[in-house]
Design a protein around this motif. Sequence first.
Motif, PDB file in Angstrom:
ATOM      1  N   ALA A   1       0.836  -1.200   0.000  1.00  0.00           N
ATOM      2  CA  ALA A   1       0.000   0.000   0.000  1.00  0.00           C
ATOM      3  C   ALA A   1       0.873   1.251   0.000  1.00  0.00           C
ATOM      4  CB  ALA A   1      -0.913  -0.008   1.215  1.00  0.00           C
ATOM      5  N   ILE A   2       1.961   1.187   0.772  1.00  0.00           N
ATOM      6  CA  ILE A   2       2.847   2.345   0.841  1.00  0.00           C
ATOM      7  C   ILE A   2       3.618   2.514  -0.464  1.00  0.00           C
ATOM      8  CG2 ILE A   2       4.896   3.269   1.996  1.00  0.00           C
ATOM      9  CD1 ILE A   2       3.802   1.719   4.545  1.00  0.00           C
ATOM     10  N   GLU A   3       4.129   1.400  -0.989  1.00  0.00           N
ATOM     11  CA  GLU A   3       4.979   1.487  -2.179  1.00  0.00           C
ATOM     12  C   GLU A   3       4.186   1.698  -3.463  1.00  0.00           C
ATOM     13  OE1 GLU A   3       7.309  -2.092  -1.871  1.00  0.00           O
ATOM     14  OE2 GLU A   3       8.037  -1.401   0.092  1.00  0.00           O
ATOM     15  N   LYS A   4       3.031   0.996  -3.582  1.00  0.00           N
ATOM     16  CA  LYS A   4       2.305   1.020  -4.850  1.00  0.00           C
ATOM     17  C   LYS A   4       1.000   1.788  -4.771  1.00  0.00           C
ATOM     18  CE  LYS A   4       4.271  -3.459  -5.978  1.00  0.00           C
ATOM     19  NZ  LYS A   4       4.048  -4.878  -5.775  1.00  0.00           N
ATOM     20  N   LYS A   5       0.705   2.358  -3.595  1.00  0.00           N
ATOM     21  CA  LYS A   5      -0.529   3.132  -3.420  1.00  0.00           C
ATOM     22  C   LYS A   5      -1.773   2.306  -3.725  1.00  0.00           C
ATOM     23  CE  LYS A   5       2.079   6.826  -2.868  1.00  0.00           C
ATOM     24  NZ  LYS A   5       2.417   7.132  -1.486  1.00  0.00           N
ATOM     25  N   VAL A   6      -1.723   1.024  -3.426  1.00  0.00           N
ATOM     26  CA  VAL A   6      -2.895   0.167  -3.602  1.00  0.00           C
ATOM     27  C   VAL A   6      -3.445  -0.137  -2.218  1.00  0.00           C
ATOM     28  CG1 VAL A   6      -3.730  -1.925  -4.705  1.00  0.00           C
ATOM     29  CG2 VAL A   6      -1.504  -1.001  -5.332  1.00  0.00           C
ATOM     30  N   PRO A   7      -4.772  -0.063  -2.039  1.00  0.00           N
ATOM     31  CA  PRO A   7      -5.317  -0.431  -0.736  1.00  0.00           C
ATOM     32  C   PRO A   7      -4.978  -1.888  -0.408  1.00  0.00           C
ATOM     33  CG  PRO A   7      -6.962   0.681  -2.070  1.00  0.00           C
ATOM     34  CD  PRO A   7      -5.790   0.420  -2.961  1.00  0.00           C
ATOM     35  N   PRO A   8      -4.597  -2.182   0.847  1.00  0.00           N
ATOM     36  CA  PRO A   8      -4.189  -3.541   1.214  1.00  0.00           C
ATOM     37  C   PRO A   8      -5.228  -4.605   0.868  1.00  0.00           C
ATOM     38  CG  PRO A   8      -3.632  -2.033   2.970  1.00  0.00           C
ATOM     39  CD  PRO A   8      -4.427  -1.250   1.974  1.00  0.00           C
ATOM     40  N   GLY A   9      -6.501  -4.263   1.020  1.00  0.00           N
ATOM     41  CA  GLY A   9      -7.541  -5.233   0.695  1.00  0.00           C
ATOM     42  C   GLY A   9      -7.545  -5.576  -0.782  1.00  0.00           C
ATOM     43  N   ASP A  10      -7.463  -4.550  -1.618  1.00  0.00           N
ATOM     44  CA  ASP A  10      -7.463  -4.789  -3.071  1.00  0.00           C
ATOM     45  C   ASP A  10      -6.267  -5.635  -3.469  1.00  0.00           C
ATOM     46  OD1 ASP A  10      -9.581  -3.137  -2.933  1.00  0.00           O
ATOM     47  OD2 ASP A  10      -8.734  -1.503  -4.138  1.00  0.00           O
ATOM     48  N   TRP A  11      -5.114  -5.225  -2.923  1.00  0.00           N
ATOM     49  CA  TRP A  11      -3.879  -5.947  -3.241  1.00  0.00           C
ATOM     50  C   TRP A  11      -4.018  -7.421  -2.855  1.00  0.00           C
ATOM     51  CZ3 TRP A  11      -0.057  -8.403  -0.198  1.00  0.00           C
ATOM     52  CH2 TRP A  11       1.183  -8.602  -0.822  1.00  0.00           C
ATOM     53  N   THR A  12      -4.561  -7.676  -1.671  1.00  0.00           N
ATOM     54  CA  THR A  12      -4.683  -9.054  -1.172  1.00  0.00           C
ATOM     55  C   THR A  12      -5.643  -9.865  -2.033  1.00  0.00           C
ATOM     56  OG1 THR A  12      -4.238  -8.260   1.065  1.00  0.00           O
ATOM     57  CG2 THR A  12      -5.260 -10.436   0.860  1.00  0.00           C
ATOM     58  N   TYR A  13      -6.824  -9.303  -2.328  1.00  0.00           N
ATOM     59  CA  TYR A  13      -7.800 -10.079  -3.108  1.00  0.00           C
ATOM     60  C   TYR A  13      -7.323 -10.319  -4.538  1.00  0.00           C
ATOM     61  CZ  TYR A  13     -11.202 -10.044   0.687  1.00  0.00           C
ATOM     62  OH  TYR A  13     -11.830 -10.265   1.883  1.00  0.00           O
ATOM     63  N   GLU A  14      -6.572  -9.370  -5.083  1.00  0.00           N
ATOM     64  CA  GLU A  14      -6.007  -9.607  -6.416  1.00  0.00           C
ATOM     65  C   GLU A  14      -5.014 -10.765  -6.372  1.00  0.00           C
ATOM     66  OE1 GLU A  14      -4.351  -5.911  -7.865  1.00  0.00           O
ATOM     67  OE2 GLU A  14      -6.331  -4.959  -7.665  1.00  0.00           O
ATOM     68  N   ASN A  15      -4.172 -10.748  -5.353  1.00  0.00           N
ATOM     69  CA  ASN A  15      -3.201 -11.828  -5.211  1.00  0.00           C
ATOM     70  C   ASN A  15      -3.884 -13.182  -5.039  1.00  0.00           C
ATOM     71  OD1 ASN A  15      -1.110 -10.065  -5.430  1.00  0.00           O
ATOM     72  ND2 ASN A  15      -0.642  -9.992  -3.243  1.00  0.00           N
ATOM     73  N   ILE A  16      -4.953 -13.169  -4.266  1.00  0.00           N
ATOM     74  CA  ILE A  16      -5.677 -14.431  -4.056  1.00  0.00           C
ATOM     75  C   ILE A  16      -6.199 -14.955  -5.382  1.00  0.00           C
ATOM     76  CG2 ILE A  16      -7.813 -15.393  -3.078  1.00  0.00           C
ATOM     77  CD1 ILE A  16      -7.271 -13.713  -0.549  1.00  0.00           C
ATOM     78  N   ALA A  17      -6.739 -14.052  -6.198  1.00  0.00           N
ATOM     79  CA  ALA A  17      -7.289 -14.481  -7.491  1.00  0.00           C
ATOM     80  C   ALA A  17      -6.192 -15.101  -8.363  1.00  0.00           C
ATOM     81  CB  ALA A  17      -7.935 -13.298  -8.197  1.00  0.00           C
ATOM     82  N   ILE A  18      -5.029 -14.451  -8.368  1.00  0.00           N
ATOM     83  CA  ILE A  18      -3.923 -14.972  -9.177  1.00  0.00           C
ATOM     84  C   ILE A  18      -3.467 -16.333  -8.646  1.00  0.00           C
ATOM     85  CG2 ILE A  18      -1.505 -14.603  -9.821  1.00  0.00           C
ATOM     86  CD1 ILE A  18      -2.136 -11.532  -9.557  1.00  0.00           C
ATOM     87  N   MET A  19      -3.273 -16.397  -7.352  1.00  0.00           N
ATOM     88  CA  MET A  19      -2.734 -17.633  -6.783  1.00  0.00           C
ATOM     89  C   MET A  19      -3.738 -18.784  -6.828  1.00  0.00           C
ATOM     90  SD  MET A  19      -0.466 -16.083  -3.664  1.00  0.00           S
ATOM     91  CE  MET A  19       0.195 -17.622  -3.073  1.00  0.00           C
TER      92      MET A  19
END
Length: 858
Positions: free
Chosen positions: A89-107
């Motif tokens: 979130a700090i580095e890429k300005k993505v909300p942690p929730g969005d980042w996490t759910y996107e990762n879940i979808a990929i994985m």
Amino acid sequence: MTRYNAKETEIKWQRAWDDAACFAVTEDRSNPKYYVLEMFPYPSGRIHMGHVRNYTIGDVIARYKRARGFNVLHPMGWDAFGLPAENAAIEKKVPPGDWTYENIAIMRDQLKTMGLSLDWSREIATCHPGYYRHEQKMFLDFLKAGLVYRKESWVNWDPVDHTVLANEQVIDGRGWRSNALVEKRKLPQWVFKITEFADDLLDDLQTLERWPEKVRVMQHNWIGRSEGARVRFPFTEPGATATESEIKVFTTRPDTLFGASFCALSPNHPLATDFCGRDEKAAAFVAECNRLGTSEEAIEKAEKLGYDTGLKVRHPLAPEIELPVFIANFVLMEYGTGAIFGCPAHDQRDLDFARKYDLNVTPVVLPPQADPAEFTVGSEAYVGDGSIFNSRFLDGLGVEEAKRRVIEELESLKAGTGTVQFRLRDWGVSRQRYWGCPIPVIHCDDCGVVPVPESSLPVELPTDVSFDKPGNPLDHHPTWKHTNCPSCGKAAQRETDTFDTFTESSWYFARFCSPRSENAMDRQAVDYWLPVDQYIGGVEHAVLHLLYSRFFTRALKRCGYLDLEEPFEGLFTQGMVCHETYQDDAGNWLQPTDLRRDDAGNPVTASGKPVSIGRSIKMSKSKKNTIDPTEIIGTYGADTARWFMLSDSPPERDMEWTEAGVEGAWRFVQRLWRLITEDVASLPAAGSAAPASLGAGAADMRRTTHKTITDVTDAIEQFRFNRAVAKLYELTNGLTSSSGTGADMLWARREAFEVLVRLFGPMMPHLAEELWQRLGHDTLLVDQPWPVAESSLIKEETLTLPVQVNGKLRATITVPLDETEDAIRTAALAEPGVQRAIDGKEIRKFIIVKNRVVNIVV
RNA sequence: GCCCCCGUGGCGGAAUUGGUAGACGCGGCAGACUCAAAAUCUGUUGCCUUCACGGGCGUGCCUGUUCGAGUCAGGCCGGGGGCACCA
């Protein structure tokens, strides 16, 4: 000749399993249940080879048990709270929730390409309010049950990031990210009372028979039970301190009490704090102690230092003896009572300290055979056994007896008690983080700490948070923490700390039993499915995660959620996946894909510079020796990757990932494909009756086939997959080289093919499914029962017996099973090799171990 | 410092738990197929010695127990892991 197309075939069968909902299970009481669980992944963004190994092992067990007729629960989910999401979130300005759910979808997509027999309908993510709301309820229940409390404790505080750091995040006394000097601060923390179950957690380790001994030992040491005594040392002057009239110490060596020459307080001991208020130099000393980090390195180097308070205490059993009181840097507030008595003769630390400050060293334990008039202690403390001397009523007793005697005396004088001390400390769970489960309490100026009413759960995380400022975004949020006191209705503030992420993983195995329930867990579901029959994961969780889960299960039982103590009946800890490392001449790490081979076959960089090959170590991003599983699966297919994971290395050991190894596995996939598809047309139809009689060749083939069933079954049961793989190679090699076109031979050959396919099914499920179909079946292989060996076939009629002379092998003879000793003797002596070795010497002994060995002693 | 695990070919590893050491795979070597290569197949592959038959040595090192030890016991050496100012 067609080549096996892994990509198309794998997708085809994954769809077929999906369409048939093969792996979705319910609490079916007509079959015995079996719960297989692999440690769920953190959704970092991509699966890595460690996941592939973990889930391959679990899938073999799950598919095997399913074939054996068990109702198998095999779920998957996401350990989704954690610091990397906040960093992103700090580095890429993505909300942690969005980042996490996107990762879940990929994985999730990546995992699905592995062809795992998972019940995806039970998928959970711990960051979902539908999950963590139950955790908040549990916290409130634990609070009511006295299993949670609030405590001021010392923490590592990063003054720049405004957060608490774990010990692992403090590097050379500085914050790992801010690089700021870390301070020790006292902060109120929520703490789980794991010590409530210290004895149970220790004792019940013995019941965990299907856990690795190593893990049980580690937990045993971690809990660290010591028997000893608490002893009270009264101050000589009644008003020595404002708060206490005595010092309480813990010791495991009450037998050495008469060897005491000083008492020492931890710098953080309340008495020390109190004393510092009156003594500036003492305050300066304590400040110096706190400045030194708690890292192992700092401790290692630190000299034993003390500050003499000038106060004195009386010896509890000899009031005429007065002992000086120090504040000492090596006394920990977190262990025992935060105070010790020093017996320099029999404790190395105390001795070092005594020599430095010129204190008495009185030996009180006499080593066996030592002369009491002569024995002295020099620079090494005597910690061994012996008989007590210089100790009045204890003189002449052994160490153990003296301990008992002293405790009796202390108890009768009310100067101390026998007690048990644990190394295990209660579990502090407060974290000054955003991306975690909010702790459901409210702070009210009037009412103090007030639990959030259950009807107001969940306390959901806000999504509109900013990471612009250092510190906890929940604390900075303009509105989130402001609420009203549930008790008096006045304006109040929410707790902004969140739980340690180990909390979520402490009960997820129970949630999988009823993942969509309105309750944390449905009683009938957990009663049916738990405990987990086989848990599989990395040994790095040997203590924390596994201990916390054992604690949580006991706490949940006490609060009526379920009825068992141990969550994991069987545990298997798999080894790491390693790979060679590469560096260019400047020392930069290189990825395996960055290399090529020059004409001489030496590895070079893309631009042709020489590359040095380093030893094989755990795959890690920093050393760049990672291999991307999705690329491997894309090139060779999941079955090849799975097969290689299971070959060669025993699963509990570290394995080395090599290109040659994968290619070997790939060749075997192709070999199996060719062997069976090219031959299937000539075989009798599926389900053909056995011929009336079998020739020797066919009987032999059947024996090999059925022996392989036994061997592979045993190997899988024992987690010896590399051995199972070897046996499957042997069967395949035998089938490749066998010939014969008789009806009996072809029938035996079909049987062998079908057995082979069914045996490697758990390991390479797609290839097995495809070949099963090509063998003429319209059923799914996953629904086939595990093959059963016909015991009558396995029995050998003859065997090869080694013949030794004086223990050295000289010949082998082939004899019928259970041959008479006389016949064996004759056959053995007829061997020229045996005759040569005997060389006319006298035979002294003739040892025949039935069906095992012959040994002739001359 | 304390506790635990592990040392077997060039490599990963087998060895029915005291009974034929080196299964199986990788790698190497030789050959077949091919114009050639790839792919595939066949043979071979612990070390030393011998033309050969054969013989000797060999599971980190040293002792011991045993008819027989990779396996059991004692002592070393080496590697790995866990815990650690824990009183």
